[in-house]
Motif scaffolding. Structure first.
Motif, PDB file in Angstrom:
ATOM      1  N   TYR A  19       1.037  -1.252   0.187  1.00  0.00           N
ATOM      2  CA  TYR A  19      -0.018   0.095  -0.035  1.00  0.00           C
ATOM      3  C   TYR A  19       0.853   1.104  -0.086  1.00  0.00           C
ATOM      4  O   TYR A  19       0.633   2.237  -0.755  1.00  0.00           O
ATOM      5  CB  TYR A  19      -1.025   0.108   1.123  1.00  0.00           C
ATOM      6  N   VAL A  45      -4.619  12.841   4.446  1.00  0.00           N
ATOM      7  CA  VAL A  45      -5.506  11.974   3.646  1.00  0.00           C
ATOM      8  C   VAL A  45      -4.968  10.495   3.139  1.00  0.00           C
ATOM      9  O   VAL A  45      -5.820   9.412   3.485  1.00  0.00           O
ATOM     10  CB  VAL A  45      -5.550  12.659   2.366  1.00  0.00           C
ATOM     11  N   ASP A  46      -3.602  10.244   3.226  1.00  0.00           N
ATOM     12  CA  ASP A  46      -3.223   9.096   3.035  1.00  0.00           C
ATOM     13  C   ASP A  46      -3.189   8.132   4.330  1.00  0.00           C
ATOM     14  O   ASP A  46      -3.609   7.090   3.945  1.00  0.00           O
ATOM     15  CB  ASP A  46      -1.683   9.288   2.742  1.00  0.00           C
ATOM     16  N   GLU A  49      -7.178   7.219   4.493  1.00  0.00           N
ATOM     17  CA  GLU A  49      -7.339   5.926   3.314  1.00  0.00           C
ATOM     18  C   GLU A  49      -6.574   4.737   3.627  1.00  0.00           C
ATOM     19  O   GLU A  49      -7.320   3.785   3.465  1.00  0.00           O
ATOM     20  CB  GLU A  49      -6.804   6.511   1.939  1.00  0.00           C
ATOM     21  N   LEU A  52      -8.568   2.955   6.540  1.00  0.00           N
ATOM     22  CA  LEU A  52      -9.913   2.398   5.909  1.00  0.00           C
ATOM     23  C   LEU A  52      -9.839   1.259   5.202  1.00  0.00           C
ATOM     24  O   LEU A  52     -10.354   0.187   5.157  1.00  0.00           O
ATOM     25  CB  LEU A  52     -10.581   3.748   5.284  1.00  0.00           C
ATOM     26  N   GLU A  53      -8.636   1.266   4.249  1.00  0.00           N
ATOM     27  CA  GLU A  53      -8.365   0.107   3.552  1.00  0.00           C
ATOM     28  C   GLU A  53      -7.833  -1.020   4.228  1.00  0.00           C
ATOM     29  O   GLU A  53      -8.122  -2.337   3.978  1.00  0.00           O
ATOM     30  CB  GLU A  53      -7.307   0.374   2.412  1.00  0.00           C
ATOM     31  N   PRO A  64      -5.925   6.518  12.252  1.00  0.00           N
ATOM     32  CA  PRO A  64      -5.074   6.866  11.033  1.00  0.00           C
ATOM     33  C   PRO A  64      -3.891   7.657  11.666  1.00  0.00           C
ATOM     34  O   PRO A  64      -2.872   7.532  10.827  1.00  0.00           O
ATOM     35  CB  PRO A  64      -5.999   8.104  10.534  1.00  0.00           C
TER      36      PRO A  64
END
Length: 91
Positions: A19, A45-46, A49, A52-53, A64
């Motif tokens: 990732y 933001v990274d 994401e 969440l992934e 996060p």
């Protein structure tokens, strides 16, 4: 949703490296899983994401901020999530 079985440490590390490689535009095998995540210059933001992934992939709910903590590394996070003793990341 939470995982009912502790995920395999190697699978977690492999997933996170793949990732990160995608985000950073690098080859995963050229990256060091022990390097602090601060070296990959992730933004909020990274991090959101990625969290969440990871939840989708493994059923793990992860803050996060874990990916933004400058001392955390992929290796340390994988160890902590798999239940191994490691430098304590903010998981």
């Amino acid at each position: 949703m939470t995982a009912t079985v502790t995920p395999d440490r190697d699978a977690l590390q492999h997933w996170m490296m793949a990732y990160l490689a995608t985000i950073c535009g690098l080859a995963a095998d050229a990256m060091d899983p022990g390097q602090p995540l601060a070296g990959y210059d992730l933004d909020s933001v990274d991090a959101v994401e990625m969290a969440l992934e990871m939840e989708k992939a493994f059923g793990l709910i992860l803050a996060p901020d874990t990916f933004l903590e400058s001392r955390n590394s992929v290796s340390a996070i994988a160890d902590a999530l798999a239940g191994r003793e490691a430098p304590s990341p903010q998981v």
